[in-house]
Design a protein around this motif. Structure first.
Motif, short mmCIF file in Angstrom:
data_model
loop_
_atom_site.label_atom_id
_atom_site.label_comp_id
_atom_site.label_asym_id
_atom_site.label_seq_id
_atom_site.Cartn_x
_atom_site.Cartn_y
_atom_site.Cartn_z
N ARG A 28 -15.49 -18.52 -0.38
CA ARG A 28 -14.61 -19.12 0.61
C ARG A 28 -14.73 -18.41 1.96
O ARG A 28 -14.98 -17.21 2.03
CB ARG A 28 -13.16 -19.06 0.14
CG ARG A 28 -12.88 -19.88 -1.11
CD ARG A 28 -11.41 -19.84 -1.48
NE ARG A 28 -11.09 -20.73 -2.58
CZ ARG A 28 -11.14 -20.36 -3.86
NH1 ARG A 28 -11.52 -19.13 -4.19
NH2 ARG A 28 -10.84 -21.22 -4.81
N ALA A 29 -14.52 -19.17 3.01
CA ALA A 29 -14.53 -18.62 4.36
C ALA A 29 -13.51 -17.49 4.48
O ALA A 29 -12.37 -17.61 4.02
CB ALA A 29 -14.22 -19.71 5.38
N GLY A 30 -13.93 -16.37 5.06
CA GLY A 30 -13.04 -15.26 5.30
C GLY A 30 -12.86 -14.30 4.14
O GLY A 30 -12.06 -13.37 4.23
N ARG A 31 -13.62 -14.52 3.04
CA ARG A 31 -13.43 -13.68 1.86
C ARG A 31 -14.75 -13.06 1.40
O ARG A 31 -15.81 -13.68 1.50
CB ARG A 31 -12.82 -14.48 0.71
CG ARG A 31 -11.40 -14.93 1.00
CD ARG A 31 -10.82 -15.75 -0.12
NE ARG A 31 -10.61 -15.00 -1.35
CZ ARG A 31 -9.56 -14.23 -1.61
NH1 ARG A 31 -8.62 -14.08 -0.71
NH2 ARG A 31 -9.44 -13.61 -2.77
N VAL A 32 -14.65 -11.83 0.90
CA VAL A 32 -15.79 -11.12 0.33
C VAL A 32 -15.66 -11.12 -1.18
O VAL A 32 -14.65 -10.69 -1.73
CB VAL A 32 -15.85 -9.66 0.83
CG1 VAL A 32 -17.01 -8.92 0.17
CG2 VAL A 32 -15.99 -9.61 2.35
N VAL A 33 -16.69 -11.64 -1.84
CA VAL A 33 -16.77 -11.62 -3.31
C VAL A 33 -17.87 -10.65 -3.69
O VAL A 33 -18.99 -10.74 -3.18
CB VAL A 33 -17.10 -13.02 -3.86
CG1 VAL A 33 -17.31 -12.97 -5.36
CG2 VAL A 33 -15.98 -14.00 -3.51
N THR A 34 -17.56 -9.70 -4.55
CA THR A 34 -18.57 -8.74 -4.98
C THR A 34 -18.90 -8.93 -6.45
O THR A 34 -18.01 -9.18 -7.28
CB THR A 34 -18.12 -7.29 -4.70
OG1 THR A 34 -19.20 -6.39 -5.00
CG2 THR A 34 -16.90 -6.89 -5.51
N LEU A 35 -20.19 -8.85 -6.77
CA LEU A 35 -20.66 -8.90 -8.15
C LEU A 35 -20.95 -7.49 -8.61
O LEU A 35 -21.71 -6.76 -7.96
CB LEU A 35 -21.94 -9.74 -8.27
CG LEU A 35 -21.85 -11.24 -8.10
CD1 LEU A 35 -23.23 -11.87 -8.32
CD2 LEU A 35 -20.84 -11.84 -9.06
N ALA A 177 -16.79 -15.75 7.96
CA ALA A 177 -17.90 -15.98 7.04
C ALA A 177 -17.45 -15.82 5.59
O ALA A 177 -16.51 -15.09 5.29
CB ALA A 177 -19.05 -15.02 7.33
N ALA A 178 -18.14 -16.52 4.70
CA ALA A 178 -18.00 -16.27 3.26
C ALA A 178 -19.08 -15.28 2.87
O ALA A 178 -20.22 -15.39 3.32
CB ALA A 178 -18.17 -17.57 2.49
N VAL A 179 -18.75 -14.30 2.03
CA VAL A 179 -19.69 -13.24 1.69
C VAL A 179 -19.79 -13.10 0.17
O VAL A 179 -18.77 -13.06 -0.53
CB VAL A 179 -19.25 -11.88 2.29
CG1 VAL A 179 -20.22 -10.78 1.86
CG2 VAL A 179 -19.18 -11.96 3.81
N LEU A 180 -21.04 -13.00 -0.30
CA LEU A 180 -21.31 -12.65 -1.69
C LEU A 180 -22.13 -11.37 -1.66
O LEU A 180 -23.23 -11.33 -1.09
CB LEU A 180 -22.08 -13.77 -2.41
CG LEU A 180 -22.47 -13.50 -3.86
CD1 LEU A 180 -21.24 -13.21 -4.73
CD2 LEU A 180 -23.26 -14.67 -4.44
N LEU A 181 -21.61 -10.32 -2.27
CA LEU A 181 -22.17 -8.98 -2.13
C LEU A 181 -22.45 -8.35 -3.49
O LEU A 181 -21.59 -8.36 -4.37
CB LEU A 181 -21.16 -8.11 -1.36
CG LEU A 181 -21.44 -6.61 -1.25
CD1 LEU A 181 -22.62 -6.34 -0.32
CD2 LEU A 181 -20.18 -5.88 -0.75
#
Length: 234
Positions: A28-35, A177-181
């Motif tokens: 989602r826009a504005g959120r950082v998701v970490t794996l 930005a949406a972030v996948l980290l």
């Protein structure tokens, strides 16, 4: 919050071998998701599949609510930035020319990491590892992408440099930005993330708000992060 991209029941791998299975993620826009997960858990393959570098074997990847099978270069043109673990720096080009390769322009790149201004005339190959990673990240963020996919930014770097890189990622998310980290420094990743997913043997084994996962970090490290998988390079 708007879903910039999502994976639904995603299965992906190499050849006929599925490395990740039944992965559900919403970016989602504005959120950082970490794996999170041990080596071999399927993290890198998950990133590559969402980025379009690895083909799907099942399920869907969706951008702005629409399923897509676009190759990676078209996803980049549509607003995605993919930052791999190997530092994408042209060694024979100056720092200035490396930064200019990004469509956002030199000024926008230097706004991300102003300290690079004193290194503009240095060949990329003579920059420190941290500076090289800053160049690659600044070049990507200067375009103001809608979706940022970053794999192991901190590999082999000093803790203070890691903090700067992760702060830039967090700032990009705060800017929309949406972030996948994927990040090897699990505790640091959880401090800048909004949510986390722990992967094990190609599947998501545990999900939750980053702050809640941080409270259980000793338990999570003991149960998952010390495992050695056999399905993927990371």
């Amino acid at each position: 919050m708007t879903a910039v991209a999502d994976a639904r029941g995603m299965c992906a791998g190499y050849g006929d071998v599925a490395v990740v299975r039944d992965v559900d993620l919403v970016l989602r826009a504005g959120r950082v998701v970490t794996l999170l997960g041990p080596n071999g858990a399927g993290k890198t393959t998950t990133l590559r599949a969402i980025a379009g570098q690895v083909g799907l074997m099942g399920g869907d990847v969706r951008f702005a609510g629409r399923a897509t099978r676009m190759p990676m270069h078209r996803r980049v043109r549509s607003g995605m930035a993919y930052i791999p673990e190997n530092r994408a720096v042209f060694r024979s080009l100056s720092c200035r020319d490396n930064l200019r390769l990004g469509s956002g322009g030199l000024a926008a790149a230097l706004a991300v990491f102003p300290q690079l201004e004193t290194r503009l005339d240095v060949p990329g190959g003579l920059l420190s590892g941290g500076e090289q990673q800053m160049v690659g990240l600044a070049r990507a963020l200067s375009r103001r992408p809608r979706l940022i996919i970053a794999d192991e930014l901190s590999l082999g770097l000093a803790p203070l440099v890691v903090d700067e890189l992760l702060a830039a990622i967090r700032a990009a998310a705060d800017d929309g930005a949406a972030v996948l980290l994927v990040e090897q420094h699990v505790r640091k990743a959880l401090t800048i993330a909004d949510e986390g997913h722990v992967m094990n043997r190609g599947r998501i084994a545990l999900s939750g708000a980053a702050c809640r996962l941080a409270e259980r970090i000793d338990e999570i490290e003991g149960a998952y992060l010390s495992l050695v998988g056999a399905e993927d390079e990371g």
